[in-house]
Design a protein around this motif. Sequence first.
Motif, PDB file in Angstrom:
ATOM      1  N   GLY A 191       0.867  -1.181   0.000  1.00 53.29           N
ATOM      2  CA  GLY A 191       0.000   0.000   0.000  1.00 53.29           C
ATOM      3  C   GLY A 191       0.896   1.220   0.000  1.00 53.29           C
ATOM      4  O   GLY A 191       1.949   1.223  -0.637  1.00 53.29           O
ATOM      5  N   ASN A 192       0.498   2.269   0.733  1.00 48.67           N
ATOM      6  CA  ASN A 192       1.447   3.361   0.898  1.00 48.67           C
ATOM      7  C   ASN A 192       2.635   2.888   1.715  1.00 48.67           C
ATOM      8  O   ASN A 192       3.781   3.200   1.430  1.00 48.67           O
ATOM      9  N   GLY A 193       2.337   2.112   2.763  1.00 51.35           N
ATOM     10  CA  GLY A 193       3.385   1.355   3.450  1.00 51.35           C
ATOM     11  C   GLY A 193       3.422  -0.034   2.846  1.00 51.35           C
ATOM     12  O   GLY A 193       2.401  -0.525   2.365  1.00 51.35           O
ATOM     13  N   ASP A 263       2.821   8.156  -5.873  1.00 51.77           N
ATOM     14  CA  ASP A 263       1.660   7.330  -6.201  1.00 51.77           C
ATOM     15  C   ASP A 263       1.999   6.401  -7.356  1.00 51.77           C
ATOM     16  O   ASP A 263       2.426   6.815  -8.424  1.00 51.77           O
ATOM     17  N   MET A 264       1.783   5.098  -7.112  1.00 50.65           N
ATOM     18  CA  MET A 264       2.186   4.107  -8.098  1.00 50.65           C
ATOM     19  C   MET A 264       1.505   4.308  -9.445  1.00 50.65           C
ATOM     20  O   MET A 264       2.093   4.013 -10.487  1.00 50.65           O
ATOM     21  N   ARG A 265       0.279   4.830  -9.427  1.00 46.29           N
ATOM     22  CA  ARG A 265      -0.406   5.050 -10.709  1.00 46.29           C
ATOM     23  C   ARG A 265       0.344   6.068 -11.573  1.00 46.29           C
ATOM     24  O   ARG A 265       0.524   5.867 -12.769  1.00 46.29           O
ATOM     25  N   GLU A 268       3.601   4.377 -12.899  1.00 43.17           N
ATOM     26  CA  GLU A 268       3.369   3.423 -13.995  1.00 43.17           C
ATOM     27  C   GLU A 268       3.041   4.154 -15.296  1.00 43.17           C
ATOM     28  O   GLU A 268       3.505   3.767 -16.373  1.00 43.17           O
ATOM     29  N   ALA A 310      -3.452  -5.048  -0.846  1.00 43.97           N
ATOM     30  CA  ALA A 310      -3.430  -3.581  -0.662  1.00 43.97           C
ATOM     31  C   ALA A 310      -3.334  -2.874  -2.027  1.00 43.97           C
ATOM     32  O   ALA A 310      -3.192  -3.538  -3.062  1.00 43.97           O
ATOM     33  N   GLY A 311      -3.439  -1.554  -1.998  1.00 42.25           N
ATOM     34  CA  GLY A 311      -3.563  -0.757  -3.219  1.00 42.25           C
ATOM     35  C   GLY A 311      -2.690  -1.204  -4.371  1.00 42.25           C
ATOM     36  O   GLY A 311      -3.182  -1.468  -5.478  1.00 42.25           O
ATOM     37  N   ILE A 312      -1.394  -1.310  -4.142  1.00 43.12           N
ATOM     38  CA  ILE A 312      -0.474  -1.722  -5.208  1.00 43.12           C
ATOM     39  C   ILE A 312      -0.537  -3.227  -5.434  1.00 43.12           C
ATOM     40  O   ILE A 312      -0.595  -3.692  -6.579  1.00 43.12           O
ATOM     41  N   ASN A 315      -3.642  -4.044  -7.350  1.00 46.25           N
ATOM     42  CA  ASN A 315      -3.900  -3.375  -8.634  1.00 46.25           C
ATOM     43  C   ASN A 315      -2.727  -3.253  -9.595  1.00 46.25           C
ATOM     44  O   ASN A 315      -2.940  -3.029 -10.779  1.00 46.25           O
ATOM     45  N   ARG A 342      -8.243  -7.154 -14.007  1.00 48.80           N
ATOM     46  CA  ARG A 342      -8.672  -6.498 -12.785  1.00 48.80           C
ATOM     47  C   ARG A 342      -9.753  -7.296 -12.077  1.00 48.80           C
ATOM     48  O   ARG A 342     -10.500  -8.026 -12.724  1.00 48.80           O
TER      49      ARG A 342
HETATM   50  N1  LIG Z   1      -4.880   0.828 -10.196  1.00 47.93           N
HETATM   51  C1  LIG Z   1      -3.748   0.984  -9.524  1.00 47.93           C
HETATM   52  N2  LIG Z   1      -2.550   0.711 -10.121  1.00 47.93           N
HETATM   53  C2  LIG Z   1      -1.411   0.870  -9.462  1.00 47.93           C
HETATM   54  N3  LIG Z   1      -1.337   1.296  -8.197  1.00 47.93           N
HETATM   55  C3  LIG Z   1      -2.486   1.585  -7.546  1.00 47.93           C
HETATM   56  C4  LIG Z   1      -3.732   1.444  -8.171  1.00 47.93           C
HETATM   57  N4  LIG Z   1      -4.693   1.814  -7.282  1.00 47.93           N
HETATM   58  C5  LIG Z   1      -4.059   2.183  -6.142  1.00 47.93           C
HETATM   59  N5  LIG Z   1      -2.730   2.037  -6.302  1.00 47.93           N
HETATM   60  C6  LIG Z   1      -1.671   2.399  -5.358  1.00 47.93           C
HETATM   61  O1  LIG Z   1      -1.892   1.903  -4.051  1.00 47.93           O
HETATM   62  C7  LIG Z   1      -1.211   2.744  -3.123  1.00 47.93           C
HETATM   63  C8  LIG Z   1      -2.089   2.991  -1.907  1.00 47.93           C
HETATM   64  O2  LIG Z   1      -2.461   1.766  -1.365  1.00 47.93           O
HETATM   65  P1  LIG Z   1      -3.473   1.649  -0.138  1.00 47.93           P
HETATM   66  O3  LIG Z   1      -3.541   0.220   0.252  1.00 47.93           O
HETATM   67  O4  LIG Z   1      -4.737   2.338  -0.489  1.00 47.93           O
HETATM   68  O5  LIG Z   1      -2.685   2.505   0.930  1.00 47.93           O
HETATM   69  P2  LIG Z   1      -2.660   2.496   2.527  1.00 47.93           P
HETATM   70  O6  LIG Z   1      -1.400   1.813   2.863  1.00 47.93           O
HETATM   71  O7  LIG Z   1      -2.652   3.954   2.867  1.00 47.93           O
HETATM   72  O8  LIG Z   1      -3.888   1.745   3.003  1.00 47.93           O
HETATM   73  C9  LIG Z   1      -0.831   4.003  -3.858  1.00 47.93           C
HETATM   74  O9  LIG Z   1       0.562   4.005  -4.162  1.00 47.93           O
HETATM   75  C10 LIG Z   1      -1.596   3.871  -5.156  1.00 47.93           C
HETATM   76  O10 LIG Z   1      -0.925   4.479  -6.226  1.00 47.93           O
END
Ligand SMILES: Nc1ncnc2c1ncn2[C@@H]1O[C@H](COP(=O)(O)OP(=O)(O)O)[C@@H](O)[C@H]1O
Lengths: 378, 378
Positions: A191-193, A263-265, A268, A310-312, A315, A342
Motif C-alpha cells: 500500500g502506501n506502506g 503514487d504508483m499510478r 506506472e 493492498a492498493g499496489i 492493482n 482487474r
Molecule cells: N490501479 C492501480 N494501479 C497501481 N497502483 C495503484 C492502483 N490503485 C491504487 N494504487 C496504489 O496503491 C497505493 C495505496 O495503497 P493503499 O492500500 O490504499 O494505501 P494504505 O497503505 O494507505 O492503506 C498508492 O501508491 C496507489 O498508487
Amino acid sequence: MPEETVAASGLVERIGLEGSLLHYKAGETKLTKEIDIPNHETGLKQITQFLMDKEVGVVEDEKHIQVVGHRVVHGGKSFSKTVEVTEDVKAKIRNLFPLAPLHNPHNLRGIEVAESVFPEAKQVVVFDTAYFQTMPQKAYQYAIPKKFLEDHDVRAYGFHGTSHKYVSEKAIEYLNEKGLPSEKIISVHLGNGCSITAIKNGKAIDHSLGMGPANGLIMGTRAGDIDQSVIFYLIDKLGYTAEEVNNILLKESGMLGLTGYSDMRDIEERSAEGDENCRLALYINGYKIKKYIGSYIAAMNGVDAVIFTAGIGENSSVIRKIALEDMEYLGLHLDHRKNDVRGKTIRPINSPDAEKQILIVPTNEELEIAKQSYALVN
Amino acid sequence: MPEETVAASGLVERIGLEGSLLHYKAGETKLTKEIDIPNHETGLKQITQFLMDKEVGVVEDEKHIQVVGHRVVHGGKSFSKTVEVTEDVKAKIRNLFPLAPLHNPHNLRGIEVAESVFPEAKQVVVFDTAYFQTMPQKAYQYAIPKKFLEDHDVRAYGFHGTSHKYVSEKAIEYLNEKGLPSEKIISVHLGNGCSITAIKNGKAIDHSLGMGPANGLIMGTRAGDIDQSVIFYLIDKLGYTAEEVNNILLKESGMLGLTGYSDMRDIEERSAEGDENCRLALYINGYKIKKYIGSYIAAMNGVDAVIFTAGIGENSSVIRKIALEDMEYLGLHLDHRKNDVRGKTIRPINSPDAEKQILIVPTNEELEIAKQSYALVN
Ligand SMILES: Nc1ncnc2c1ncn2[C@@H]1O[C@H](COP(=O)(O)OP(=O)(O)O)[C@@H](O)[C@H]1O
Ligand SMILES: Nc1ncnc2c1ncn2[C@@H]1O[C@H](COP(=O)(O)OP(=O)(O)O)[C@@H](O)[C@H]1O
C-alpha cells in the motif's frame, strides 16, 4: 458477526488545520463537508452526528453502539492479541509512545474520545504488531549489544498485522477449499506502506518491517532497507542532522525519492510514456520484493502460496510481474494474462500447471477489526 | 605467473603504539620482533630489510622486485579493474577518502612508501570494490532521493571483492572440470568481515555490503542489516550521538554484541558448553545467511553452487549447518559428515545425490593480488 456489511463509513481530514474536511458515506449517501474541526474529539463527535442523523444516519440511538473497535499501531511486546480497553491497557499504550511517537498518541486520544462519546459501548483495541508476536527470536533480535533488547525493548515488532492476518486467513480458507496445501504462505502487502510476512502453519515467523515502519520493501515515500553507512555519511560528510536524515528516509525517499512521484499510478503511467527514472524505480521496487520472497522461501524451506494485497498489491500488475517473473526455480509461474485482469475478489494468477499458488487477496482491515472486536465481546 | 608459492610473508602490528611487533616468515624461518615502528614507512622499510637480509632474506637486490601489488579498499565508481599506479590513480584514491575514511588514507600511504622503498618497481592496485562494478543499477541504487546518487555517489559498492573473485573463479574451474554447470554461484565470505555475492556467468550481480562495510550479514563486531529506526531511536530517545551509534554498530555489535565474544571459536565453544546467548547468536547469524542465499537464488532464478570461504566459512561447520539445513526445496542438501571434516583444499560438502553443489573454497587474497599484479605488467 451477523452481517459483514458496511453500514456507514466516515473520514476526517486536516484536523486542526484550515479547511478541515469530513467525508461520510452510508448506502447511497455520499457527503463531503468543510467543517471547523479543531481536534480529534470534535471530529469524532461530528461523525457521530452524521451516524445518528435522522436523514442520512444509520444509528437511532448512541446506546445501540455496543462495541467500538480501534486500531493501535504499536503494541510492543505487551500485546499479542486484541484486548478490551482498561486503564492498564491505556497505560501500556502510553508507555509505548517512544516506540511509535507518530501513531500511538493519536491512537490513544481516539480511544479516549470514543469513551466519552459512546460511554456505554465496549472499547476494543486491535494492535498492528500483535500478529507478529509469534516470530522467533532469531527473526526479531538485532545483532547489536543485547542490553538494547533487554533494557529498552529494541527489536523488530512488525506492522500491517491486521492486513497480513486477514488476507492470509482468507488465502488459507481458499486453499483449503480447493484441497491445496496452505502451511507456507508469503503475504505481500503493498500500500502506501509496504511489508512482507512469512507465515508458517498460520503463524507469522518473519516480517520485513522492524522496530519502526521504515525498512524492508520500498514504499511510497519511505526508503525501505538501507545501508546504515549512508545515514552516517549524510550526517558526517553532508552535514545533515539525524532528524533531517530520518525525515528524508521517511518522507522524501522510496518511490518519491527515485522518481519525484509517490503514487504508483503516476509512476506506472510515466514509465509507460518512457520516463527512465520511473521505469528503473519499478524494477528496483520489484527486485526487492523478489529477493524477500526468495529469502522467506529459504526460511520456510518452501512455499505453498504467495499472496498480494493492498492498493499496489491488488492493482499493480507491473509490480507483480517484475517481482514474480523468472521465479520458476522456486516453483512460481505467473500467468501474465490472469495477472493483467482487474478484479475485486480473491483470485489465482499463477499458470494452471504451476506447482505453487499465486493469489490476489483484497484486504479489508476495517472488517478484520470489526470481526475481532465482535468476537471479543460475544 | 611462474610459481604460485609464498617466498616470504610479513606483518607489522601496533604501528605508532608502544610494543610494535614485526612478524616475518620465509621458508622454515619464523620470527617475531618487538621493534620501534613509529609509522608505516618505517614498518615497510623494516620488512624490506628482512626480505633482503643475508641470512633470512629471499631477495638479493631490491631491484629484483619488479612489481608491488597493493590492496585498496575503496575504488568507488572510478575503478572497475586492477590498475598500475599513476598520479591520476593516486588522486582518485584520495578523492575517495570520504567514502572509506578508515581505509583509503592508509592504503594510499602504503603505496607512497612502497614507491620510495622500491623506486624501480611497478606499483599495482587491486580494488576491493572493482569486482562489483558489474552490478546492475537495481542492485546498487538505494531508494532515497536520487540526487544523493547523482551528486554524491551514494550507492552500494561492495567489499571483499578480491576474495569473492578468487574463490568463485576457483569454484567455476572445479565445476567445469567435473562437467557441472557453473552459471549461478553464490559466494559466502565469512571472516571478521562477512559478505555474500550473487555471481551470474562469472559476474557479480548482487552483494550484501553497501556503501560501507557495515550492513548485510552479521559480523564479528559489526551489526549487519538493521532497521534505520533503531539508529534514530538510539539518538532521539537514548541520547547517543550519531558518532557513538556508528561506533556501536561497527565495533560493539554483531557476534560481540550478542554474546560478549567476537571470535567464532570462542562462541562455538561456549555454545557447546551450554551458553544460551552464544547458541542463539549462532542461530541468528546462520539464519541471516540462509535468507540471503534464498534471496540470491530468487535473483538468479536458480543456483549451481553455494561456496563458503574465509576463517568462519572454511572452518565453522556449525554456521554452515545452520545456514544450509532445511534447504532441500532450493536444491541444497548438506552432507553432515562431509561438513564436519576439516581440510585445506577445495571440496564438496553436499550429499552425493544432491541437485546442487555446496563447496568449501579456501580463499587467498594475497595470491589473487599477486596474480592480478603479475598479469597486468606482463
Ligand atoms: N490501479 C492501480 N494501479 C497501481 N497502483 C495503484 C492502483 N490503485 C491504487 N494504487 C496504489 O496503491 C497505493 C495505496 O495503497 P493503499 O492500500 O490504499 O494505501 P494504505 O497503505 O494507505 O492503506 C498508492 O501508491 C496507489 O498508487
Ligand atoms: N576453526 C575455526 N572454527 C570456527 N571459526 C574459526 C576457526 N578458525 C578461524 N575462525 C574464525 O574466522 C574468523 C576470522 O576469519 P579471517 O578470514 O581470518 O578474517 P579476516 O576477515 O580478518 O581475513 C574469526 O571469527 C575466527 O574465529
